[in-house]
Design an enzyme around this catalytic site. Structure first.
Site, PDB file in Angstrom:
ATOM      1  N   TYR A   1     -45.108 -10.621  18.563  1.00 41.19           N
ATOM      2  CA  TYR A   1     -44.167 -11.525  17.880  1.00 41.19           C
ATOM      3  C   TYR A   1     -43.628 -10.825  16.630  1.00 41.19           C
ATOM      4  O   TYR A   1     -44.390 -10.356  15.799  1.00 41.19           O
ATOM      5  CB  TYR A   1     -44.911 -12.806  17.506  1.00 41.19           C
ATOM      6  CG  TYR A   1     -44.075 -13.999  17.073  1.00 41.19           C
ATOM      7  CD1 TYR A   1     -42.736 -13.893  16.715  1.00 41.19           C
ATOM      8  CD2 TYR A   1     -44.647 -15.264  17.025  1.00 41.19           C
ATOM      9  CE1 TYR A   1     -42.002 -14.998  16.331  1.00 41.19           C
ATOM     10  CE2 TYR A   1     -43.918 -16.386  16.640  1.00 41.19           C
ATOM     11  CZ  TYR A   1     -42.597 -16.246  16.284  1.00 41.19           C
ATOM     12  OH  TYR A   1     -41.863 -17.338  15.902  1.00 41.19           O
ATOM     13  N   CYS A   2     -42.309 -10.730  16.522  1.00 34.20           N
ATOM     14  CA  CYS A   2     -41.649 -10.182  15.333  1.00 34.20           C
ATOM     15  C   CYS A   2     -42.135  -8.758  15.054  1.00 34.20           C
ATOM     16  O   CYS A   2     -42.055  -7.898  15.908  1.00 34.20           O
ATOM     17  CB  CYS A   2     -41.860 -11.114  14.145  1.00 34.20           C
ATOM     18  SG  CYS A   2     -40.860 -10.715  12.679  1.00 34.20           S
ATOM     19  N   VAL A   3     -42.673  -8.496  13.853  1.00 36.09           N
ATOM     20  CA  VAL A   3     -43.082  -7.138  13.502  1.00 36.09           C
ATOM     21  C   VAL A   3     -44.191  -6.632  14.419  1.00 36.09           C
ATOM     22  O   VAL A   3     -44.291  -5.430  14.687  1.00 36.09           O
ATOM     23  CB  VAL A   3     -43.520  -7.078  12.024  1.00 36.09           C
ATOM     24  CG1 VAL A   3     -44.708  -7.986  11.761  1.00 36.09           C
ATOM     25  CG2 VAL A   3     -43.875  -5.666  11.609  1.00 36.09           C
TER      26      VAL A   3
ATOM     27  N   GLY B   1     -44.252  -7.275  17.514  1.00 33.03           N
ATOM     28  CA  GLY B   1     -43.533  -6.845  18.705  1.00 33.03           C
ATOM     29  C   GLY B   1     -42.959  -5.457  18.530  1.00 33.03           C
ATOM     30  O   GLY B   1     -42.996  -4.630  19.453  1.00 33.03           O
TER      31      GLY B   1
ATOM     32  N   PHE C   1     -41.517 -11.630  21.442  1.00 32.31           N
ATOM     33  CA  PHE C   1     -40.935 -12.805  20.807  1.00 32.31           C
ATOM     34  C   PHE C   1     -40.104 -12.346  19.616  1.00 32.31           C
ATOM     35  O   PHE C   1     -40.649 -11.800  18.642  1.00 32.31           O
ATOM     36  CB  PHE C   1     -42.023 -13.759  20.303  1.00 32.31           C
ATOM     37  CG  PHE C   1     -42.836 -14.437  21.370  1.00 32.31           C
ATOM     38  CD1 PHE C   1     -42.499 -14.370  22.718  1.00 32.31           C
ATOM     39  CD2 PHE C   1     -43.969 -15.168  21.018  1.00 32.31           C
ATOM     40  CE1 PHE C   1     -43.266 -14.998  23.681  1.00 32.31           C
ATOM     41  CE2 PHE C   1     -44.733 -15.813  21.973  1.00 32.31           C
ATOM     42  CZ  PHE C   1     -44.387 -15.727  23.310  1.00 32.31           C
TER      43      PHE C   1
END
Length: 592
Positions: free
Chosen positions: A325-327, A329, A354
């Protein structure tokens, strides 16, 4: 304060209403601000170095002042028309209809802003000036587009800050509240403001309403591993059989992991468990002085790969499904490339992203905070080897200043309102500290220099990585209204990985676009099984589906690895080779 008689003959104190002269002065101040902004553009252009004569990208030799002059003239013409309508409505004629976006402006939704002529003038004057200030930025010609974006962002921030809704003397609701409460609202607002100053952070919600492990982050599970970097949580199965291939979720360490485990109704973790997945989640440690030497390599090697290997060994499986998710990811992309380089790509059966970015060319407004001056400032704030999470929270609040700053200044400082309980905002304010070395390199190497998409430009533990070698089946989710990881930027993953990719565009933004359970029946998502070179082409041929994209993801996961096993032995947290160290949500999530 002036006195006004009530109908029963009593006297109530009313704040003084701005005089006509004061309104004229306020209009002049805002107009002068716009003029200063344009003059700054002229001065900045005058200081630009002379480009080489042979340069094909050389700007015009002379700056064309016509657009700026025209913008200034239009502003004063519109201002005069506004004044004429205010002073002599009959002579000026009916006001033109307002654009739809003004009707949707939540700051001025109360009828007092339109029904009371004085405050209607204040509102219209402010909106007029705001429109022309933005046009003034656009009229600055010959400036580098990145610099213009910075000016535009700063200008919009100034405009939002100067809204009459943010000041007691120009907000009719605040004035009425002061009279209604006999000044108690003003004292309560002052108390709220002083409390925030003391803790150094803007409050968005009732901090006493939520507690991790009590009414948020309540999905049953056990911490089965703890390292200096993370805790590994294994969640208890609720089905008799589970998918043989387990799932590990890597949340961003910029925030607490329980964004994916808020209330039971909103929890992606609980939902995934109920679908028969063996779910593991990494809960990152909030940085302290002991983590001053932590770098990105550590989050890849000692974080993601270590967690993947731990789960594989614990359950005796060849591979795992991984979500970033985000960083986290972005980091998962580097992990996949490193595993490819080592011939170990089989450890990850599938990867899901994500709202994650790997190519930062179009990374949105966060790019405006990444230059040499900003990096020096951040370094100066990291004296103990870590960056206080309150600074990052303030940065993200600035990206949506109208909603996440000034809305609360008005409601809780000026109006003295009580804070409403809201789980998402509680999570948003539950900040984490960041390792300084990692944060500096992340901003400079990725956001500023965009090295991750250049083959071999980044090495992990001495091994150069190349995203173009990643063949792991990939599911990419982007938020249509995401202001942190814009959909156009997330889309670029599809242009760098070599394996099969399913891209899904979800309604809403960075959080609500992800945390959207099927039971809520909210938003929608778009899919397109035909090849598309651009996000625009993808959308043009996409099929819209109402509701949550979670079932689509589950179907995709099931196709990759459909086999199931009994939910027993090591599939039960703490009953395998790793003993339970603590109940979920663990200890690290409570550390400040």
């Amino acid at each position: 304060m002036a006195d006004r008689a009530h109908t029963d003959g009593s006297q109530a104190a009313l704040p003084a209403i701005p005089t006509l002269e004061e309104l004229q002065h306020w209009t002049w101040v805002m107009g002068r601000a716009q003029q200063m902004l344009m003059e700054h553009g002229f001065d900045m252009l005058a200081r630009l170095p002379e480009p080489p004569a042979h340069s094909p990208a050389s700007p015009p030799a002379l700056f064309d002042p016509v657009p700026a002059i025209r913008a200034s003239a239009d502003f004063w013409a519109d201002t005069m028309q506004l004044w004429q309508r205010f002073l002599d409505p009959a002579a000026a004629g009916a006001a033109p209809p307002e654009p739809p976006e003004r009707a949707r402006d939540k700051r001025f939704k109360a009828p007092q802003w339109r029904e009371q002529p004085l405050f209607d003038f204040i509102r219209q004057s402010y909106l007029l000036i705001a429109d022309h200030m933005v046009k003034g930025v656009d009229a600055i010609d010959g400036v580098d587009e990145r610099q213009k974006e910075r000016i535009r962002f700063a200008t919009q921030g100034f405009i939002d800050a100067m809204s009459p809704s943010n000041f007691a003397a120009t907000n009719p609701l605040v004035l009425e509240k002061i009279v209604e409460t006999r000044g108690e609202s003003m004292l309560k607002g002052l108390q709220n403001m002083l409390a925030d100053i003391e803790k150094g952070q803007l409050t968005h919600t009732d901090s006493a309403a939520f507690e991790v492990g009590r009414n948020i982050a309540t999905t049953p599970g056990k911490v089965v591993k703890r390292t200096p970097l993370y805790e590994l949580i294994h969640y208890a199965p609720t089905t008799e059989q589970v998918f043989a291939t387990p799932l590990v979720i890597f949340p961003p360490w910029i925030n607490r992991f329980y964004i994916l485990d808020l209330t039971p109704e909103k929890s992606f973790i609980r939902w995934a468990v109920e679908q028969g997945l063996s779910v593991f989640v990494v809960s990152w440690k909030s940085a302290d002085a002991s983590m001053k030497d932590v770098v990105w390599d550590d989050y890849v090697e000692r974080g993601q790969i270590d967690a993947i290997d731990t789960i594989r060994e614990l359950l005796g499986v060849e591979s795992v499904h991984a979500i970033g998710y985000c960083v986290a990811g972005t980091t998962l992309a580097a992990t996949l490339a490193l595993l490819e380089a080592r011939g170990e790509a089989g450890k990850v059966a599938s990867a899901t992203f994500f709202t994650a970015q790997v190519d930062f060319e179009q990374a949105g407004d966060l790019n405006l905070f990444v230059d040499d001056e900003q990096l020096k400032l951040i370094q100066s704030l990291s004296g103990d080897g870590y960056l206080d999470g309150r600074y990052m929270a303030a940065t993200f609040n600035l990206l949506r200043g109208r909603d996440l700053i000034w809305n609360y200044v008005t409601n809780n400082y000026l109006m003295g309102e009580e804070y409403a309980p809201f789980d998402l905002l509680h999570w948003n304010g539950d900040v984490t500290n960041l390792p300084a070395r990692w944060h500096q390199s992340y901003l400079s190497d990725l956001y500023r220099d965009n090295k991750l998409v250049r083959p071999g430009a980044i090495s992990i533990s001495g091994t150069p990585i190349d995203l173009g070698t990643v063949r792991t089946p990939t599911y990419v989710q982007a938020g249509r209204e995401d202001h942190i990881a814009p959909a156009e930027s997330v889309w670029k993953i599809t242009q760098h990985f070599a394996g099969p990719i399913r891209f899904v565009l979800a309604g809403s933004g960075h959080i609500a676009g992800v945390v959207n359970p099927p039971s809520a029946q909210k938003y929608q998502y778009w899919t397109n099984d035909e090849p598309a070179e651009t996000l625009e082409a993808f959308v043009a041929g996409a099929r819209e589906t109402k509701g949550s994209w979670w079932p689509d993801w589950l179907g995709w996961i099931g196709e990759r690895a459909p086999a199931k096993v009994a939910a027993e032995s090591a599939r039960i947290p703490g009953e395998g080779a790793l003993a339970a160290l603590a109940d979920a949500p663990g200890d690290y999530v409570r550390m400040r």
